[in-house]
Scaffold this motif. Sequence first.
Motif, PDB file in Angstrom:
ATOM      1  N   LEU A   1       5.717  47.360  84.039  1.00  0.00           N
ATOM      2  CA  LEU A   1       5.756  47.166  85.486  1.00  0.00           C
ATOM      3  C   LEU A   1       6.390  48.372  86.165  1.00  0.00           C
ATOM      4  O   LEU A   1       7.518  48.742  85.841  1.00  0.00           O
ATOM      5  N   PRO A   2       5.677  48.984  87.100  1.00  0.00           N
ATOM      6  CA  PRO A   2       6.234  50.131  87.823  1.00  0.00           C
ATOM      7  C   PRO A   2       7.376  49.683  88.744  1.00  0.00           C
ATOM      8  O   PRO A   2       7.358  48.568  89.258  1.00  0.00           O
ATOM      9  N   PRO A   3       8.350  50.546  88.974  1.00  0.00           N
ATOM     10  CA  PRO A   3       9.450  50.197  89.873  1.00  0.00           C
ATOM     11  C   PRO A   3       8.993  50.182  91.333  1.00  0.00           C
ATOM     12  O   PRO A   3       7.939  50.709  91.681  1.00  0.00           O
ATOM     13  N   ALA A   4       9.820  49.589  92.183  1.00  0.00           N
ATOM     14  CA  ALA A   4       9.515  49.471  93.609  1.00  0.00           C
ATOM     15  C   ALA A   4       9.268  50.830  94.250  1.00  0.00           C
ATOM     16  O   ALA A   4       8.402  50.964  95.115  1.00  0.00           O
ATOM     17  N   LYS A   5      10.016  51.837  93.840  1.00  0.00           N
ATOM     18  CA  LYS A   5       9.880  53.157  94.474  1.00  0.00           C
ATOM     19  C   LYS A   5       8.476  53.744  94.295  1.00  0.00           C
ATOM     20  O   LYS A   5       8.032  54.554  95.095  1.00  0.00           O
ATOM     21  N   ASP A   6       7.732  53.286  93.272  1.00  0.00           N
ATOM     22  CA  ASP A   6       6.357  53.749  93.058  1.00  0.00           C
ATOM     23  C   ASP A   6       5.344  52.985  93.922  1.00  0.00           C
ATOM     24  O   ASP A   6       4.187  53.376  94.002  1.00  0.00           O
ATOM     25  N   ASP A   7       5.770  51.896  94.547  1.00  0.00           N
ATOM     26  CA  ASP A   7       4.936  51.047  95.412  1.00  0.00           C
ATOM     27  C   ASP A   7       3.580  50.723  94.769  1.00  0.00           C
ATOM     28  O   ASP A   7       2.525  51.061  95.314  1.00  0.00           O
TER      29      ASP A   7
ATOM     30  N   ASN B   1      14.647  35.437  90.058  1.00  0.00           N
ATOM     31  CA  ASN B   1      15.495  35.564  88.876  1.00  0.00           C
ATOM     32  C   ASN B   1      14.751  36.163  87.690  1.00  0.00           C
ATOM     33  O   ASN B   1      15.321  36.920  86.914  1.00  0.00           O
ATOM     34  N   THR B   2      13.488  35.819  87.541  1.00  0.00           N
ATOM     35  CA  THR B   2      12.705  36.385  86.438  1.00  0.00           C
ATOM     36  C   THR B   2      12.563  37.893  86.606  1.00  0.00           C
ATOM     37  O   THR B   2      12.795  38.654  85.668  1.00  0.00           O
ATOM     38  N   PHE B   3      12.185  38.330  87.807  1.00  0.00           N
ATOM     39  CA  PHE B   3      12.045  39.772  88.032  1.00  0.00           C
ATOM     40  C   PHE B   3      13.392  40.479  87.936  1.00  0.00           C
ATOM     41  O   PHE B   3      13.461  41.615  87.465  1.00  0.00           O
ATOM     42  N   ASN B   4      14.433  39.836  88.356  1.00  0.00           N
ATOM     43  CA  ASN B   4      15.767  40.437  88.237  1.00  0.00           C
ATOM     44  C   ASN B   4      16.140  40.592  86.764  1.00  0.00           C
ATOM     45  O   ASN B   4      16.726  41.599  86.372  1.00  0.00           O
ATOM     46  N   ALA B   5      15.796  39.612  85.937  1.00  0.00           N
ATOM     47  CA  ALA B   5      16.067  39.705  84.500  1.00  0.00           C
ATOM     48  C   ALA B   5      15.203  40.789  83.853  1.00  0.00           C
ATOM     49  O   ALA B   5      15.662  41.516  82.970  1.00  0.00           O
ATOM     50  N   ILE B   6      13.960  40.921  84.292  1.00  0.00           N
ATOM     51  CA  ILE B   6      13.052  41.928  83.725  1.00  0.00           C
ATOM     52  C   ILE B   6      13.522  43.333  84.080  1.00  0.00           C
ATOM     53  O   ILE B   6      13.598  44.217  83.230  1.00  0.00           O
ATOM     54  N   PHE B   7      13.821  43.554  85.358  1.00  0.00           N
ATOM     55  CA  PHE B   7      14.160  44.894  85.826  1.00  0.00           C
ATOM     56  C   PHE B   7      15.649  45.207  85.762  1.00  0.00           C
ATOM     57  O   PHE B   7      16.022  46.372  85.720  1.00  0.00           O
ATOM     58  N   GLU B   8      16.475  44.172  85.857  1.00  0.00           N
ATOM     59  CA  GLU B   8      17.927  44.348  85.947  1.00  0.00           C
ATOM     60  C   GLU B   8      18.294  45.216  87.152  1.00  0.00           C
ATOM     61  O   GLU B   8      19.236  45.994  87.115  1.00  0.00           O
ATOM     62  N   LEU B   9      17.495  45.076  88.219  1.00  0.00           N
ATOM     63  CA  LEU B   9      17.728  45.828  89.443  1.00  0.00           C
ATOM     64  C   LEU B   9      17.201  44.994  90.613  1.00  0.00           C
ATOM     65  O   LEU B   9      16.008  44.682  90.672  1.00  0.00           O
ATOM     66  N   GLU B  10      18.097  44.626  91.524  1.00  0.00           N
ATOM     67  CA  GLU B  10      17.740  43.752  92.633  1.00  0.00           C
ATOM     68  C   GLU B  10      16.632  44.330  93.505  1.00  0.00           C
ATOM     69  O   GLU B  10      15.786  43.596  94.012  1.00  0.00           O
ATOM     70  N   GLU B  11      16.635  45.631  93.708  1.00  0.00           N
ATOM     71  CA  GLU B  11      15.626  46.268  94.554  1.00  0.00           C
ATOM     72  C   GLU B  11      14.219  45.987  94.033  1.00  0.00           C
ATOM     73  O   GLU B  11      13.315  45.654  94.802  1.00  0.00           O
ATOM     74  N   ASN B  12      14.023  46.095  92.727  1.00  0.00           N
ATOM     75  CA  ASN B  12      12.705  45.848  92.139  1.00  0.00           C
ATOM     76  C   ASN B  12      12.342  44.365  92.208  1.00  0.00           C
ATOM     77  O   ASN B  12      11.199  44.016  92.501  1.00  0.00           O
ATOM     78  N   ALA B  13      13.304  43.498  91.930  1.00  0.00           N
ATOM     79  CA  ALA B  13      13.046  42.052  91.977  1.00  0.00           C
ATOM     80  C   ALA B  13      12.632  41.640  93.385  1.00  0.00           C
ATOM     81  O   ALA B  13      11.643  40.921  93.578  1.00  0.00           O
ATOM     82  N   ALA B  14      13.364  42.102  94.383  1.00  0.00           N
ATOM     83  CA  ALA B  14      13.053  41.769  95.771  1.00  0.00           C
ATOM     84  C   ALA B  14      11.684  42.320  96.173  1.00  0.00           C
ATOM     85  O   ALA B  14      10.912  41.656  96.874  1.00  0.00           O
ATOM     86  N   TYR B  15      11.358  43.518  95.709  1.00  0.00           N
ATOM     87  CA  TYR B  15      10.068  44.137  96.021  1.00  0.00           C
ATOM     88  C   TYR B  15       8.918  43.304  95.457  1.00  0.00           C
ATOM     89  O   TYR B  15       7.966  42.981  96.170  1.00  0.00           O
TER      90      TYR B  15
END
Length: 174
Positions: free
Chosen positions: A70-76, A110-124
Amino acid sequence: MSLLSILTLSSISVVIALDIDLGQDLGGLVKQTVAGNEGVLHNCSNDQDQVLQQCYINMFISYGLNVTTLPPAKDDPFRKIRYDATGMCSSYSALRHCHTDVIDDCLNYNTFNAIFELEENAAYYISQTAFMQFYCDYGSDFVTYYECMQAVSLNELTDTIYTECSVLEIGSCE
């Protein structure tokens, strides 16, 4: 023992210092949990997380992204999907039907937060998925209604066309 608590509202974080015992009930309103208690924070297995990720990866690949994670939020990675008004809903439908049991149980912050361990990506990921859901469940009706009303303004048979537009029961031209 003093506890430092971070409260996040939208994009604003507020740091609050609390002087409480971690075993205290706080009047029944807040139950303290041990940090990292996956049973409370994240209720899906690692296998389910992998399935969820693969469903999103498949969606991104269908839009021409060459990804294996999964690409990070910054990659949109949702950029092409957001601009695909005609294909977005079929992509969203495919996502919702990709291992439906996992999607229904695990598609949450919570799932995305566990996957990324970064709130910015989970929220995105949650906000972009929510956008797709809103557009596909409600937005396309508004677009259809708007296009119909445009036809009303350009056509002499406005009464007939207006009747067709109002079948959607979204609103009226008045």
